[in-house]
Design a protein around this motif. Sequence first.
Motif, PDB file in Angstrom:
ATOM      1  N   THR A  34       0.762  -1.210   0.080  1.00 48.28           N
ATOM      2  CA  THR A  34      -0.113   0.060  -0.105  1.00 48.28           C
ATOM      3  C   THR A  34       0.998   1.165   0.127  1.00 48.28           C
ATOM      4  OG1 THR A  34      -0.028   0.191   2.331  1.00 48.28           O
ATOM      5  CG2 THR A  34      -1.866  -1.277   1.358  1.00 48.28           C
ATOM      6  N   LEU A  35       2.270   1.102   0.178  1.00 49.09           N
ATOM      7  CA  LEU A  35       2.837   2.362   0.284  1.00 49.09           C
ATOM      8  C   LEU A  35       3.452   2.842  -1.076  1.00 49.09           C
ATOM      9  CD1 LEU A  35       5.129   1.153   3.315  1.00 49.09           C
ATOM     10  CD2 LEU A  35       3.053   2.510   3.423  1.00 49.09           C
ATOM     11  N   PRO A  36       3.589   4.090  -1.274  1.00 54.38           N
ATOM     12  CA  PRO A  36       4.012   4.564  -2.619  1.00 54.38           C
ATOM     13  C   PRO A  36       5.521   4.289  -2.828  1.00 54.38           C
ATOM     14  CG  PRO A  36       3.512   6.312  -1.081  1.00 54.38           C
ATOM     15  CD  PRO A  36       3.079   5.235  -0.376  1.00 54.38           C
ATOM     16  N   GLU A  37       6.322   4.358  -1.868  1.00 56.00           N
ATOM     17  CA  GLU A  37       7.614   4.104  -1.979  1.00 56.00           C
ATOM     18  C   GLU A  37       8.198   3.005  -1.231  1.00 56.00           C
ATOM     19  OE1 GLU A  37      10.006   7.643  -1.635  1.00 56.00           O
ATOM     20  OE2 GLU A  37       8.573   8.872  -2.672  1.00 56.00           O
ATOM     21  N   PRO A  38       9.266   2.385  -1.373  1.00 58.90           N
ATOM     22  CA  PRO A  38       9.884   1.535  -0.607  1.00 58.90           C
ATOM     23  C   PRO A  38      10.614   2.075   0.725  1.00 58.90           C
ATOM     24  CG  PRO A  38      10.750   1.280  -2.914  1.00 58.90           C
ATOM     25  CD  PRO A  38       9.863   2.348  -2.681  1.00 58.90           C
ATOM     26  N   PRO A  39       9.889   1.608   1.850  1.00 58.35           N
ATOM     27  CA  PRO A  39      10.297   2.201   3.140  1.00 58.35           C
ATOM     28  C   PRO A  39      11.685   1.832   3.695  1.00 58.35           C
ATOM     29  CG  PRO A  39       8.848   0.415   3.687  1.00 58.35           C
ATOM     30  CD  PRO A  39       9.196   0.389   2.133  1.00 58.35           C
ATOM     31  N   VAL A  40      12.033   2.535   4.666  1.00 67.68           N
ATOM     32  CA  VAL A  40      12.980   2.024   5.617  1.00 67.68           C
ATOM     33  C   VAL A  40      12.275   1.125   6.751  1.00 67.68           C
ATOM     34  CG1 VAL A  40      14.781   2.589   7.527  1.00 67.68           C
ATOM     35  CG2 VAL A  40      14.494   4.038   5.463  1.00 67.68           C
ATOM     36  N   LEU A  41      12.848   0.044   6.860  1.00 69.10           N
ATOM     37  CA  LEU A  41      12.100  -1.105   7.615  1.00 69.10           C
ATOM     38  C   LEU A  41      13.226  -1.510   8.935  1.00 69.10           C
ATOM     39  CD1 LEU A  41       9.814  -2.808   7.723  1.00 69.10           C
ATOM     40  CD2 LEU A  41      10.886  -4.576   6.586  1.00 69.10           C
ATOM     41  N   VAL A  42      12.626  -1.098  10.173  1.00 70.90           N
ATOM     42  CA  VAL A  42      13.105  -1.297  11.347  1.00 70.90           C
ATOM     43  C   VAL A  42      12.545  -2.579  11.952  1.00 70.90           C
ATOM     44  CG1 VAL A  42      13.753  -0.302  13.585  1.00 70.90           C
ATOM     45  CG2 VAL A  42      13.824   1.211  11.730  1.00 70.90           C
ATOM     46  N   GLY A  43      13.179  -3.477  12.391  1.00 68.82           N
ATOM     47  CA  GLY A  43      12.805  -4.678  12.879  1.00 68.82           C
ATOM     48  C   GLY A  43      13.550  -4.853  14.260  1.00 68.82           C
ATOM     49  N   ALA A  54      12.031  -9.351   3.226  1.00 68.20           N
ATOM     50  CA  ALA A  54      13.098  -8.997   2.133  1.00 68.20           C
ATOM     51  C   ALA A  54      13.396 -10.378   1.215  1.00 68.20           C
ATOM     52  CB  ALA A  54      14.230  -8.431   2.871  1.00 68.20           C
ATOM     53  N   HIS A  55      13.570 -11.326   1.901  1.00 66.09           N
ATOM     54  CA  HIS A  55      13.996 -12.647   0.880  1.00 66.09           C
ATOM     55  C   HIS A  55      12.721 -12.855   0.020  1.00 66.09           C
ATOM     56  CE1 HIS A  55      15.173 -16.662   0.240  1.00 66.09           C
ATOM     57  NE2 HIS A  55      13.792 -17.083   0.788  1.00 66.09           N
ATOM     58  N   ARG A  56      11.737 -12.503   0.332  1.00 66.23           N
ATOM     59  CA  ARG A  56      10.312 -13.089  -0.467  1.00 66.23           C
ATOM     60  C   ARG A  56      10.360 -11.873  -1.519  1.00 66.23           C
ATOM     61  NH1 ARG A  56       6.259 -16.386   2.130  1.00 66.23           N
ATOM     62  NH2 ARG A  56       4.833 -14.872   1.708  1.00 66.23           N
ATOM     63  N   GLY A  57      11.242 -10.823  -1.471  1.00 63.38           N
ATOM     64  CA  GLY A  57      11.032  -9.943  -2.947  1.00 63.38           C
ATOM     65  C   GLY A  57      10.548  -8.608  -2.349  1.00 63.38           C
ATOM     66  N   ALA A  58      10.234  -8.137  -1.458  1.00 62.79           N
ATOM     67  CA  ALA A  58       9.524  -6.967  -0.830  1.00 62.79           C
ATOM     68  C   ALA A  58      10.466  -5.758  -1.293  1.00 62.79           C
ATOM     69  CB  ALA A  58       9.323  -6.857   0.525  1.00 62.79           C
ATOM     70  N   ALA A  59      10.024  -4.579  -2.032  1.00 60.59           N
ATOM     71  CA  ALA A  59      10.658  -3.473  -2.216  1.00 60.59           C
ATOM     72  C   ALA A  59      11.108  -2.841  -0.775  1.00 60.59           C
ATOM     73  CB  ALA A  59       9.967  -2.701  -3.342  1.00 60.59           C
ATOM     74  N   LEU A  60      12.326  -2.801  -0.460  1.00 58.36           N
ATOM     75  CA  LEU A  60      12.695  -1.811   0.697  1.00 58.36           C
ATOM     76  C   LEU A  60      13.826  -0.870   0.303  1.00 58.36           C
ATOM     77  CD1 LEU A  60      12.943  -5.051   3.236  1.00 58.36           C
ATOM     78  CD2 LEU A  60      10.949  -3.240   2.777  1.00 58.36           C
ATOM     79  N   ARG A  61      13.809   0.389   0.798  1.00 60.30           N
ATOM     80  CA  ARG A  61      14.834   1.312   0.720  1.00 60.30           C
ATOM     81  C   ARG A  61      16.192   0.805   1.462  1.00 60.30           C
ATOM     82  NH1 ARG A  61      14.877   7.869   1.223  1.00 60.30           N
ATOM     83  NH2 ARG A  61      16.933   7.941   1.901  1.00 60.30           N
ATOM     84  N   SER A  62      15.780   0.207   2.631  1.00 63.76           N
ATOM     85  CA  SER A  62      16.857  -0.297   3.633  1.00 63.76           C
ATOM     86  C   SER A  62      16.461  -1.075   4.881  1.00 63.76           C
ATOM     87  CB  SER A  62      17.855   0.684   3.970  1.00 63.76           C
ATOM     88  OG  SER A  62      17.359   1.773   4.791  1.00 63.76           O
ATOM     89  N   MET A  63      16.990  -1.798   5.544  1.00 61.26           N
ATOM     90  CA  MET A  63      16.755  -2.264   6.753  1.00 61.26           C
ATOM     91  C   MET A  63      17.595  -1.882   7.993  1.00 61.26           C
ATOM     92  SD  MET A  63      15.248  -6.123   5.829  1.00 61.26           S
ATOM     93  CE  MET A  63      17.069  -6.885   5.594  1.00 61.26           C
TER      94      MET A  63
END
Length: 210
Positions: free
Chosen positions: A61-70, A82-91
């Motif tokens: 639903t996001l317009p741009e790849p996010p920064v993902l904090v886990g 990420a392994h399954r191909g999600a578009a992410l700016r960084s982790m």
Amino acid sequence: MTALMYLHGFSSSPGGNKGTYSRRWAEARGIPFHAPDLNLPTFERLTLTAQVEAVEALLRTLPEPPVLVGSSLGGFIATAVAHRGAALRSMLLLAPAIHFARRRMSHAAWAAYRERGELEVFHYGAGRPLRLGPELQKDLPNWMDDDAWQIPVPTVILHGRHDEAVPLAESEAYRDRNLGTVLHVLEDDHGLLKPASLECLEHELEAAFR
């Protein structure tokens, strides 16, 4: 605009210490912030598959790849999407439970859960003990191959040298098999709440949005 997404840990909630810190950091800078509740479908019926699929749905639903904090288990969920191909700016991974599934299938402390299929766990988000059911145990074998994952997402890991919940060696091994990953070893425990750790977290958040 690039968003910040925070994924909380096991028996926690989006309103935990690091989630609240991340939210306040983002809101102070006008950065869109998302922190899904990952007690899915409920904590009692928790599965990693439900968590991963919920994060993937939100990412779409996001317009741009996010920064993902886990954080902790949230760190594992981040690597899974990420392994399954999600578009992410960084982790940015905080004491990530990289081998959550593997350790729960073999750790002595979880032997009673493996035998009975239920376990009473203090849930920090709910503020009381909750009974974890058998669904998680049945789902864990689906997530045991993480050593083979190659994740081409720029990643920074913060891990406490004195972490007794998640071995530092897991983050070291992740760094070694995923080129470009940066690991900061901090003089802290699993909580990563000492002032120096929060300062490092803020520094890495700032760097992620430059």
